[in-house]
Scaffold this active site. Structure first.
Site, PDB file in Angstrom:
ATOM      1  N   ARG A 153       3.075  -0.999  10.819  1.00 35.95           N
ATOM      2  CA  ARG A 153       4.524  -0.384  12.100  1.00 35.95           C
ATOM      3  C   ARG A 153       4.806  -2.047  12.210  1.00 35.95           C
ATOM      4  O   ARG A 153       5.750  -2.452  12.270  1.00 35.95           O
ATOM      5  CB  ARG A 153       3.875   0.276  13.097  1.00 35.95           C
ATOM      6  CG  ARG A 153       4.105   1.511  11.953  1.00 35.95           C
ATOM      7  CD  ARG A 153       2.994   2.737  12.934  1.00 35.95           C
ATOM      8  NE  ARG A 153       2.040   2.787  12.647  1.00 35.95           N
ATOM      9  CZ  ARG A 153       0.453   3.746  13.289  1.00 35.95           C
ATOM     10  NH1 ARG A 153       0.841   4.678  13.987  1.00 35.95           N
ATOM     11  NH2 ARG A 153      -0.590   3.893  13.655  1.00 35.95           N
ATOM     12  N   ASP A 179      -3.368   4.454  -1.743  1.00 33.60           N
ATOM     13  CA  ASP A 179      -3.954   4.438  -0.370  1.00 33.60           C
ATOM     14  C   ASP A 179      -3.669   6.254  -0.533  1.00 33.60           C
ATOM     15  O   ASP A 179      -3.895   6.670   0.796  1.00 33.60           O
ATOM     16  CB  ASP A 179      -4.184   3.456   1.023  1.00 33.60           C
ATOM     17  CG  ASP A 179      -4.584   4.123   2.064  1.00 33.60           C
ATOM     18  OD1 ASP A 179      -5.799   5.030   2.034  1.00 33.60           O
ATOM     19  OD2 ASP A 179      -4.207   3.950   3.191  1.00 33.60           O
ATOM     20  N   LYS A 188      -7.167   8.128  -0.156  1.00 31.69           N
ATOM     21  CA  LYS A 188      -8.361   8.362   0.219  1.00 31.69           C
ATOM     22  C   LYS A 188      -8.857  10.089  -0.217  1.00 31.69           C
ATOM     23  O   LYS A 188      -8.965  10.995   0.182  1.00 31.69           O
ATOM     24  CB  LYS A 188      -8.691   8.711   2.112  1.00 31.69           C
ATOM     25  CG  LYS A 188      -7.461   7.587   2.450  1.00 31.69           C
ATOM     26  CD  LYS A 188      -7.407   7.986   4.074  1.00 31.69           C
ATOM     27  CE  LYS A 188      -7.362   6.430   4.644  1.00 31.69           C
ATOM     28  NZ  LYS A 188      -5.746   6.241   4.879  1.00 31.69           N
ATOM     29  N   ASP A 246     -13.823  15.062  -2.296  1.00 31.84           N
ATOM     30  CA  ASP A 246     -13.297  16.784  -3.023  1.00 31.84           C
ATOM     31  C   ASP A 246     -14.611  16.324  -3.799  1.00 31.84           C
ATOM     32  O   ASP A 246     -15.179  15.865  -3.605  1.00 31.84           O
ATOM     33  CB  ASP A 246     -12.147  16.809  -4.088  1.00 31.84           C
ATOM     34  CG  ASP A 246     -12.261  17.605  -3.937  1.00 31.84           C
ATOM     35  OD1 ASP A 246     -13.025  18.976  -4.248  1.00 31.84           O
ATOM     36  OD2 ASP A 246     -10.547  18.462  -4.075  1.00 31.84           O
ATOM     37  N   THR A 260     -10.065   4.083  11.429  1.00 34.23           N
ATOM     38  CA  THR A 260     -10.124   2.759  12.673  1.00 34.23           C
ATOM     39  C   THR A 260      -8.908   3.815  14.214  1.00 34.23           C
ATOM     40  O   THR A 260      -9.287   3.106  14.852  1.00 34.23           O
ATOM     41  CB  THR A 260      -8.887   1.408  12.254  1.00 34.23           C
ATOM     42  OG1 THR A 260      -8.015   1.917  11.328  1.00 34.23           O
ATOM     43  CG2 THR A 260     -10.099   0.773  11.678  1.00 34.23           C
ATOM     44  N   LYS A 318       1.114  -1.148  -0.304  1.00 30.92           N
ATOM     45  CA  LYS A 318       0.233   0.386   0.068  1.00 30.92           C
ATOM     46  C   LYS A 318       0.758   1.223   0.170  1.00 30.92           C
ATOM     47  O   LYS A 318       1.717   1.059   0.846  1.00 30.92           O
ATOM     48  CB  LYS A 318      -0.883   0.144   1.103  1.00 30.92           C
ATOM     49  CG  LYS A 318      -1.953   0.919   1.458  1.00 30.92           C
ATOM     50  CD  LYS A 318      -2.600   1.099   2.079  1.00 30.92           C
ATOM     51  CE  LYS A 318      -2.245   1.360   3.372  1.00 30.92           C
ATOM     52  NZ  LYS A 318      -1.866   3.439   3.814  1.00 30.92           N
TER      53      LYS A 318
HETATM   54  O1  C5P Z   1       0.460   1.151  11.069  1.00 25.16           O
HETATM   55  P1  C5P Z   1       0.314   0.872  10.771  1.00 25.16           P
HETATM   56  O2  C5P Z   1      -0.791  -1.120  11.128  1.00 25.16           O
HETATM   57  O3  C5P Z   1      -1.481   1.096  12.287  1.00 25.16           O
HETATM   58  O4  C5P Z   1      -0.865   1.121   9.157  1.00 25.16           O
HETATM   59  C1  C5P Z   1      -2.628   0.721   8.994  1.00 25.16           C
HETATM   60  C2  C5P Z   1      -2.043   1.859   7.567  1.00 25.16           C
HETATM   61  O5  C5P Z   1      -3.894   1.510   7.507  1.00 25.16           O
HETATM   62  C3  C5P Z   1      -1.796   3.047   7.502  1.00 25.16           C
HETATM   63  O6  C5P Z   1      -1.196   3.310   6.216  1.00 25.16           O
HETATM   64  C4  C5P Z   1      -3.313   3.963   7.579  1.00 25.16           C
HETATM   65  O7  C5P Z   1      -3.303   5.499   6.948  1.00 25.16           O
HETATM   66  C5  C5P Z   1      -3.904   3.174   6.721  1.00 25.16           C
HETATM   67  N1  C5P Z   1      -5.698   3.085   7.295  1.00 25.16           N
HETATM   68  C6  C5P Z   1      -5.868   3.215   8.866  1.00 25.16           C
HETATM   69  N2  C5P Z   1      -7.415   3.150   8.478  1.00 25.16           N
HETATM   70  C7  C5P Z   1      -7.936   3.213   7.451  1.00 25.16           C
HETATM   71  C8  C5P Z   1      -7.739   3.471   6.145  1.00 25.16           C
HETATM   72  C9  C5P Z   1      -6.709   3.285   6.086  1.00 25.16           C
HETATM   73  O8  C5P Z   1      -5.761   2.194   9.492  1.00 25.16           O
HETATM   74  N3  C5P Z   1      -9.422   3.158   7.836  1.00 25.16           N
END
Ligand code: C5P
Length: 249
Positions: free
Chosen positions: A228, A72, A74, A77, A136, A45
């Site tokens: 992460r 991603d 998002k 607009d 999330t 991603k």
């Molecule tokens: O590091 P981590 O596992 O928290 O990363 C989650 C990834 O998913 C990040 O890139 C974040 O921008 C993305 N994301 C999210 N919640 C959403 C959509 C995308 O955490 N609803």
């Protein structure tokens, strides 16, 4: 007729359901992670950090490694702007990209339709367009703060229904809400992409509605996004392996 980009069937192995969030600052780091994990995960991603640092070239470079790329950014607009950005995402060769369901039905419908029509005309593979429901990292307090009185669950289910009726291939939501989404959306092929995945004893970072990989799959997630816990691990391949091993516990 150009087919939408392929969706992995439920028979595919769990590793193919993992999308690794390449939230890093350089193209070399992103490419090296993509190469290292290529045979271990389903997709990578590119989010706003990497895209802002490296530009669209990083998407082409990652696609050249053979990786499926989820863009991603998002988009949110006016309908015309989002639809045109979506067309450029398709021309970049992404496998999946996302837009905010909060942009409303016209924004989602126009994007889905215009992307499909350009892909057909230019013989491009049609990307999956999925809608972000509630991040999330957002909980009920955050929703109240921005003037939304529904709970996260209710808000996600309502936006998922709107997204499905507006031509979206699926939604991004917490795995905790997948069952509610399935009840609300009639289309059995509607995809759920779920970030906020954490190994059992790991830190939650800024994520609030989290769950484990095992629980996400049990609840019916089609794809999980993990950043992460994998990208910041000392041994990334071992981190993926240990997440996969949770399924055997
Ligand atoms: O590091 P981590 O596992 O928290 O990363 C989650 C990834 O998913 C990040 O890139 C974040 O921008 C993305 N994301 C999210 N919640 C959403 C959509 C995308 O955490 N609803």
């Amino acid at each position: 007729m150009v087919k939408p980009t392929e969706v992995l069937s439920t028979e595919d192995s769990p590793k193919d359901k993992i999308i690794v969030a390449l939230d890093v600052e350089s193209s070399s780091e992103a490419i090296s992670i993509a190469r290292e994990l290529k045979s271990m995960v389903g997709a990578v991603k590119v989010g706003m950090q990497l895209f802002t640092a490296c530009g669209p070239e990083i998407v082409r470079d990652l696609a050249e490694t053979g990786a499926r790329v989820f863009l991603d950014l998002k988009f949110h607009d006016i309908p015309n702007t989002v639809a045109k950005a979506g067309i450029e995402a398709a021309r970049l060769g992404v496998w999946m990209f996302n837009i905010h369901a909060l942009g409303g039905s016209e924004m989602m419908r126009r994007t889905a339709d215009e992307v499909a029509s350009v892909c057909e005309k230019e013989h491009l593979r049609r990307p999956l367009v999925v809608a972000v429901t509630v991040l999330t990292s957002t909980d009920n307090n955050t929703l109240r703060e921005i003037g939304i009185d529904h709970s996260a669950d209710e808000q996600v289910a309502a936006l998922a229904k709107l997204a499905s009726n507006s031509g979206m291939a699926g939604v991004v939501a917490s795995a905790n809400e997948v069952r509610a989404i399935r009840k609300m959306v009639v289309n059995p092929d509607f995809l759920t992409v779920t970030p906020g995945i954490r190994p059992k004893l790991a830190t939650h970072d800024d994520q609030k509605r989290v769950t484990t990989f095992r629980q996400a799959l049990a609840d019916g997630s089609d794809y999980v996004v993990i950043g992460r816990p994998i990208t910041q691990a000392v041994d990334r391949a071992a981190a993926v392996q240990s997440i996969l091993c949770e399924l055997e516990d």
